[in-house]
Design a protein around this motif. Structure first.
Motif, PDB file in Angstrom:
ATOM      1  N   GLY A 100       0.828  -1.197   0.000  1.00 21.17           N
ATOM      2  CA  GLY A 100       0.000   0.000   0.000  1.00 21.17           C
ATOM      3  C   GLY A 100       0.861   1.245   0.000  1.00 21.17           C
ATOM      4  O   GLY A 100       0.587   2.214  -0.688  1.00 21.17           O
ATOM      5  N   MET A 101       1.948   1.190   0.758  1.00 13.31           N
ATOM      6  CA  MET A 101       2.838   2.332   0.852  1.00 13.31           C
ATOM      7  C   MET A 101       3.538   2.548  -0.487  1.00 13.31           C
ATOM      8  O   MET A 101       3.594   3.659  -0.996  1.00 13.31           O
ATOM      9  N   SER A 108       1.053   8.643  -5.984  1.00 14.21           N
ATOM     10  CA  SER A 108       1.235  10.072  -5.755  1.00 14.21           C
ATOM     11  C   SER A 108       2.138  10.669  -6.810  1.00 14.21           C
ATOM     12  O   SER A 108       1.909  11.767  -7.287  1.00 14.21           O
ATOM     13  N   LEU A 112      -0.198  13.087  -8.498  1.00 13.86           N
ATOM     14  CA  LEU A 112      -0.227  14.359  -7.751  1.00 13.86           C
ATOM     15  C   LEU A 112       0.818  15.348  -8.230  1.00 13.86           C
ATOM     16  O   LEU A 112       1.650  15.028  -9.048  1.00 13.86           O
TER      17      LEU A 112
ATOM     18  N   VAL B  16      -2.655   1.560   5.352  1.00 19.32           N
ATOM     19  CA  VAL B  16      -2.182   2.391   4.237  1.00 19.32           C
ATOM     20  C   VAL B  16      -2.390   3.864   4.563  1.00 19.32           C
ATOM     21  O   VAL B  16      -1.562   4.704   4.233  1.00 19.32           O
ATOM     22  N   THR B  19       0.493   5.645   6.379  1.00 18.51           N
ATOM     23  CA  THR B  19       1.686   5.990   5.593  1.00 18.51           C
ATOM     24  C   THR B  19       1.378   7.065   4.566  1.00 18.51           C
ATOM     25  O   THR B  19       2.155   7.982   4.353  1.00 18.51           O
ATOM     26  N   ILE B  20       0.202   6.965   3.942  1.00 16.44           N
ATOM     27  CA  ILE B  20      -0.134   7.919   2.878  1.00 16.44           C
ATOM     28  C   ILE B  20      -0.431   9.314   3.411  1.00 16.44           C
ATOM     29  O   ILE B  20      -0.289  10.305   2.696  1.00 16.44           O
ATOM     30  N   VAL B  23       2.147  11.872   2.790  1.00 13.04           N
ATOM     31  CA  VAL B  23       2.125  12.428   1.432  1.00 13.04           C
ATOM     32  C   VAL B  23       1.050  13.498   1.347  1.00 13.04           C
ATOM     33  O   VAL B  23       1.259  14.584   0.797  1.00 13.04           O
ATOM     34  N   VAL B  29      -3.026  17.656  -0.437  1.00 12.88           N
ATOM     35  CA  VAL B  29      -4.141  17.071  -1.179  1.00 12.88           C
ATOM     36  C   VAL B  29      -5.014  16.311  -0.177  1.00 12.88           C
ATOM     37  O   VAL B  29      -4.551  15.386   0.470  1.00 12.88           O
ATOM     38  N   MET B 269       6.591  15.450  -7.983  1.00 13.15           N
ATOM     39  CA  MET B 269       5.434  15.663  -7.098  1.00 13.15           C
ATOM     40  C   MET B 269       5.317  17.147  -6.759  1.00 13.15           C
ATOM     41  O   MET B 269       6.302  17.772  -6.384  1.00 13.15           O
TER      42      MET B 269
END
Lengths: 112, 448
Positions: A100-101, A108, A112, B16, B19-20, B23, B29, B269
């Protein structure tokens, strides 16, 4: 003679009238378009939103259909986001924290 | 960058999400999760994480109130040992503590994909040796069904046991076609929770539309309803965002400039400039969705948390009541109470009768004497005078006398056994001091 002159004058003036009308229309349009964009900037035609979840799971299977139906409903509704299409980019994740990471970070970078 | 995404719907997994969120914080976002229920995700550490479903904080409060309602004091928690499971059990711990109950044993199971039935068996066998018979199961479907199957095999789905499961089970029961009878047999009498969504015409219309779409093969579950409403939340918020003059533009993240030479092109990014404004619009959203009134409280969680309480019996399940943050346990839907002043008195809490494991309609006591428990140790003075009251039988560890007769007769009148042992104290030449004996007990010195 006068009549001829009058005729020519009339022709001239009608042409002037037409030109006048055209010019005034252009000015009107100009004013209108400035007015439209001045009111909160022009909206983009498309706005992108991401979605990340596990497609092959009890929750994910149902969520995928629900999200797709909702996007259809939003785009066919004229009172919300009029003139802008909502696009949802679906991305499959995995319940594993590591995958998932990794998937999330790559997602991303791509989105993104 | 490839596509200018202004918000992300998801992730589904709480693991998840942890960790996300880093970001999300950096790139500004908003992430809107319709399924990550770990209570710790509400932390101020994750400003760009919005939960568009109910937090397990409320589910655990509901479970604690059910336990209090049935007057049990100690429970065992079997859970999957990841962020979702661990933090959920921690929330349950807190909720029980405020009601003067406690989790007497926490049995965590590894979340790895290599967990086998025998690993689960090792854990469940230890649970069977414990004193409490009230078990709360907080896991994901695969592991949850394995636990129930092992427990059934060990005879722990019978009389005297209480099983309370979190909403992973109702998600499966709602979505799947009827489960095979073998599987249903392993969960008879289980109490399960489900996120409550009020009945409405919109919801009914969507439900029939859903059935046509899926041909009846996939049921509608509460997470799908929350996912649907999340899309509408995003649409409304982006609409307001544009109305307030927001624009979609991105800036390079200067912190990533130093991360060069990598094939991942992390420097691609970018930070969403409109992030803070969009977040503000999301938090101020207010509309009626399929899940009811959709609005965030000042603590960034959805308003009106409520759960259905379901009892699994026979080939299906039956609702025995509701829980809501506003009105507690009730047999009427929570919507009936929002217009009235809140009444959380214990006399106002109600549930329909439950069929417990073992087809039992009597509420189980919830505890037994454990196999690995301690015997009741009774100190007995070796008296020199008045030996008719109590004296040691010479050459043995037994005692006789009037006091012993009264004690044994009283124990025989109890509806349960009291395993006990007599511990002699004194030197046999003079009457021992009772004060000394009590002092030794309080300081923890062994009388052997």
């Amino acid at each position: 003679m006068l009549f001829k002159h009058a005729k020519i004058l009339l022709c001239h003036s009608s042409r002037m009238n037409v030109v006048w009308i055209i010019v005034s229309c252009l000015v009107c349009f100009g004013v209108c378009s400035v007015g439209l964009s001045g009111n909160g900037t022009s909206r983009p035609a498309v706005v992108n939103v991401g979605a990340i979840f596990t497609f092959d799971s009890t929750i994910g299977r149902a969520a995928k259909i629900a999200i797709q139906e909702a996007v259809k409903d939003v785009n066919s509704n004229s009172s919300v986001l009029q003139g802008t299409k909502l696009v949802v980019q679906l991305q499959n994740s995995n319940c594993s924290g590591f995958l998932g990471m990794v998937g999330g970070t790559l997602f991303s970078v791509r989105f993104l | 960058m490839e596509t200018d995404v202004v918000a992300v719907i998801g992730p589904q997994s709480s693991v998840v999400a942890h960790t996300i969120s880093h970001v999300a914080n950096e790139l500004q976002v908003p992430f809107l999760s319709f399924a990550a229920t770990d209570p710790t995700l509400s932390s101020l550490q994750f400003p760009y994480f919005l939960r568009t479903t109910q937090s397990d904080l409320h589910q655990m409060t509901a479970i604690a109130e059910v336990i209090e309602f049935y007057a049990w004091k100690e429970v065992i928690a079997i859970f999957i040992d990841d962020d979702y499971g661990r933090n959920g059990v921690s929330a349950l711990d807190d909720a029980l503590a405020t009601r003067r109950c406690r989790i007497s044993y926490k049995a965590g199971i590894s979340p790895g994909t290599t967990v086998t039935r025998s690993d689960v068996m090792d854990v469940i066998v230890k649970v069977a040796l414990m004193e409490s018979r009230v078990i709360v199961l907080h896991a994901y479907p695969t592991l949850g069904f394995m636990v129930l199957s092992v427990a059934h095999y060990l005879g722990m789905m019978g009389d005297g046991y209480v099983w309370i499961s979190t909403d992973w089970l109702t998600t499966v029961l709602d979505s799947s076609p009827p489960l095979p009878q073998d599987t249903m047999d392993t969960m008879q009498g289980v109490l399960v929770l489900r996120q409550h969504t009020p009945d409405s015409e919109n919801k009914r219309a969507f439900s029939s539309r859903w059935n046509k779409l899926t041909g009846g093969l996939l049921g509608l579950n509460s997470y799908a309803l929350h996912a649907y409403d999340t899309v509408w939340l995003v649409a409304h918020a982006i609409d307001s965002f544009f109305n307030q003059g927001g624009t979609i533009s991105f800036s390079n993240d200067t912190k990533l400039q130093s991360v060069e030479g990598s094939n991942l092109h992390l420097e691609a990014m970018s930070i969403f400039d409109g992030g803070p404004l969009l977040l503000k619009n999301l938090l101020e959203s207010n509309f009626i969705g399929l899940t009811g009134p959709f609005k965030f409280s000042p603590e960034k969680s959805l308003i009106r948390p409520a759960y259905d309480i379901i009892n699994v019996i026979g080939t299906g399940f039956r609702r025995v009541g509701y829980w809501s943050n506003y009105s507690g346990l009730s047999i009427l839907p929570p919507e009936t109470f929002y217009s009235r002043p809140p009444n959380r008195s214990s006399s106002n809490q109600k549930l329909y009768s439950v069929v417990w494991p073992g087809n039992n309609v009597q509420k189980p006591r919830g505890w037994v004497f454990p196999n690995n428990g301690k015997q009741l140790r009774i100190g007995v003075p070796i008296r020199v005078s008045y030996r008719e009251f109590v004296s040691q039988i010479p050459g043995t560890n037994n005692f006789k006398g009037f006091c012993i007769d009264v004690f044994v007769a009283a124990v025989n009148l109890l509806p349960y056994a009291v395993p006990h042992q007599f511990v002699p104290y004194g030197n046999g030449h003079e009457n021992p001091s009772y004060t000394d004996m009590v002092r030794l007990i309080t300081t923890g010195v062994s009388l052997w």
